[in-house]
Design a protein around this motif. Structure first.
Motif, short mmCIF file in Angstrom:
data_model
loop_
_atom_site.label_atom_id
_atom_site.label_comp_id
_atom_site.label_asym_id
_atom_site.label_seq_id
_atom_site.Cartn_x
_atom_site.Cartn_y
_atom_site.Cartn_z
N SER A 77 36.57 36.60 50.86
CA SER A 77 35.81 35.35 51.02
C SER A 77 36.69 34.28 51.66
CB SER A 77 35.29 34.84 49.67
OG SER A 77 34.48 35.81 49.04
N ASP A 78 36.21 33.72 52.76
CA ASP A 78 36.88 32.60 53.45
C ASP A 78 38.36 32.90 53.69
OD1 ASP A 78 36.87 30.14 54.74
OD2 ASP A 78 37.44 29.05 52.93
N LEU A 79 38.65 34.09 54.19
CA LEU A 79 40.04 34.47 54.45
C LEU A 79 40.55 33.76 55.70
CD1 LEU A 79 42.31 36.48 53.51
CD2 LEU A 79 41.53 37.97 55.36
N ARG A 80 41.73 33.15 55.57
CA ARG A 80 42.35 32.44 56.69
C ARG A 80 43.81 32.88 56.80
NH1 ARG A 80 39.17 28.25 58.50
NH2 ARG A 80 37.32 27.93 57.20
N VAL A 81 44.22 33.19 58.02
CA VAL A 81 45.60 33.60 58.28
C VAL A 81 46.13 32.71 59.39
CG1 VAL A 81 47.17 35.48 58.87
CG2 VAL A 81 45.03 35.99 57.66
N SER A 82 47.25 32.05 59.13
CA SER A 82 47.82 31.15 60.12
C SER A 82 49.30 31.46 60.32
CB SER A 82 47.64 29.69 59.69
OG SER A 82 48.22 29.46 58.42
N PHE A 83 49.79 31.08 61.47
CA PHE A 83 51.20 31.25 61.83
C PHE A 83 51.81 29.87 62.06
CE2 PHE A 83 49.09 35.16 62.85
CZ PHE A 83 50.00 36.15 62.52
N GLY A 84 53.03 29.67 61.55
CA GLY A 84 53.66 28.37 61.65
C GLY A 84 53.26 27.49 60.49
N ARG A 85 53.87 26.30 60.43
CA ARG A 85 53.60 25.40 59.31
C ARG A 85 53.31 24.00 59.81
NH1 ARG A 85 54.51 27.76 54.59
NH2 ARG A 85 55.81 29.63 54.52
N GLY A 86 52.61 23.25 58.96
CA GLY A 86 52.32 21.86 59.26
C GLY A 86 51.47 21.71 60.50
N ALA A 87 51.85 20.73 61.32
CA ALA A 87 51.08 20.44 62.53
C ALA A 87 51.17 21.57 63.54
CB ALA A 87 51.57 19.13 63.15
N ALA A 88 52.20 22.42 63.42
CA ALA A 88 52.38 23.52 64.36
C ALA A 88 51.63 24.78 63.95
CB ALA A 88 53.87 23.84 64.51
N ALA A 89 50.97 24.75 62.79
CA ALA A 89 50.26 25.94 62.30
C ALA A 89 49.11 26.31 63.24
CB ALA A 89 49.74 25.70 60.90
N ARG A 90 48.94 27.60 63.48
CA ARG A 90 47.87 28.10 64.35
C ARG A 90 47.10 29.19 63.61
NH1 ARG A 90 48.92 24.13 66.46
NH2 ARG A 90 49.56 23.70 68.61
N GLU A 91 45.81 28.93 63.36
CA GLU A 91 44.98 29.91 62.66
C GLU A 91 44.57 31.04 63.60
OE1 GLU A 91 42.50 28.35 58.81
OE2 GLU A 91 41.54 28.18 60.75
N ALA A 92 44.66 32.28 63.10
CA ALA A 92 44.20 33.43 63.85
C ALA A 92 42.99 34.08 63.19
CB ALA A 92 45.33 34.46 63.99
N VAL A 93 42.92 34.00 61.87
CA VAL A 93 41.73 34.42 61.12
C VAL A 93 41.15 33.15 60.51
CG1 VAL A 93 40.82 35.82 59.22
CG2 VAL A 93 42.67 36.71 60.67
#
Length: 329
Positions: free
Chosen positions: A10-26
């Motif tokens: 449910s509502d799975l989110r995967v991101s790379f990087g942290r803070g303002a530099a984070a980029r969601e891929a899922v």
């Protein structure tokens, strides 16, 4: 009779990087699987389908962050410590990776690798018991001269035989859930069919819940009960397999079907969806597929589409015009 899903994300989110530099891929992916069901997950390379399932099992790449809920047999496993999750993986959840050559230890005999998976979750097994079980598993996945082949190294097997070894390892401890990530990608057509028939037979005999990740809609047409279509890290359409093929509701699904080879019309140019899936990071306003959709209207480019349900309630699609008569405006 319990109606609790075997596996629920449910509502799975995967991101790379942290803070303002984070980029969601899922980006908020949700799906569920019942015991004994085959769920196909389909999408182009880069759509997020494999990343989502690996991350749900705690196998996300280093440097990524996973958020959301993952429930297995009614139990929340997303927040489990690594050691506790490792006890579930391999015992109750099996995984078949898409490249068996890189997944097997090249300097270790295949039988020893199967036995290692058995010892890990059954430390009281004797060597003789483990060897008997490994032989039985090789026979189950149709490896001839099973006992003798336990002593072979991975390079002594063909691609199809290595995939059989991987499947034997994945079912070694009789899991309730099996996730197969592109299990036939590197194989020729004849061997693909053999592997899929074997997987289907095992799924039925062991009553496995099976998640089948692929880019091949033709494979899903023959083996899946339901299909989830993934684009830009989201499920954009989900339906029983026959309903999906009879009346696909999302333009991305229709594009994938049009891009599938039609052997009844040899020589006809193969359709290709224009453009590429969006990279990790912020999406443009509106529908993520709008830049590639030849039917997108102003609302598609400005407003994120809602998740709409089919009139019979059996399917859903993330499109402004799903199951509406007429063309998109």
């Amino acid at each position: 009779m319990s109606h609790t899903p075997l596996f629920e994300v449910s509502d799975l989110r995967v991101s790379f990087g942290r803070g303002a530099a984070a980029r969601e891929a899922v980006r908020g992916l949700s799906l569920s699987l019942a015991a004994g069901e085959v769920l196909g997950i389909v999408g182009e390379s880069g759509s997020g389908k494999s990343l989502a399932m690996l991350s749900a099992l705690g196998l996300n790449p280093e440097g990524s962050e996973v958020r959301g809920s993952v429930r297995f047999q009614g139990r929340e496993i997303a927040e489990l410590p690594r050691a506790a999750l490792q006890k579930i993986r391999g015992a109750q959840i099996g995984m078949v990776f898409q490249d068996p050559l890189s997944s097997l230890n090249p300097v270790m005999r295949v039988g020893a690798q199967i036995m290692e998976a058995l010892y890990l979750h059954n430390p009281r097994l004797t060597r003789r018991e483990a060897e008997e079980r490994a032989t039985e598993l090789f026979e189950r996945v149709a490896i001839a001269q099973a006992r003798d082949r336990l002593r072979a190294f991975p390079h002594e097997f063909s691609g199809g035989m290595r995939q059989r070894v991987m499947i034997a390892m994945a079912i070694a401890n009789t899991p309730a859930l099996l996730i197969a990530d592109e299990p036939t990608t590197a194989l020729d057509v004849t061997v693909q069919a053999q592997i899929m028939e074997m997987l289907s037979d095992l799924q039925k005999r062991l009553n496995l819940g099976l998640v089948l990740i692929t880019h091949d809609l033709g494979v899903l047409a023959g083996y899946a009960d339901r299909v989830a279509v993934v684009y830009a890290g989201q499920v954009v359409e989900q339906a029983p397999v026959h309903a999906l093929f009879a009346r696909p509701a999302h333009p991305y699904t229709r594009g994938l079907m049009a891009a599938s080879a039609d052997l009844s019309q040899p020589g006809e140019a193969l359709y290709s969806i224009p453009g590429t899936p969006p990279p990790a990071g912020p999406l443009p306003p509106g529908c993520p597929f709008a830049p590639r959709c030849d039917r997108a209207g102003a609302i598609c480019r400005e407003t994120p589409p809602p998740l709409r349900r089919a009139p019979d309630g059996a399917a859903e699609a993330r499109c402004h015009f799903a199951w509406q008569d007429g063309e998109c405006r």
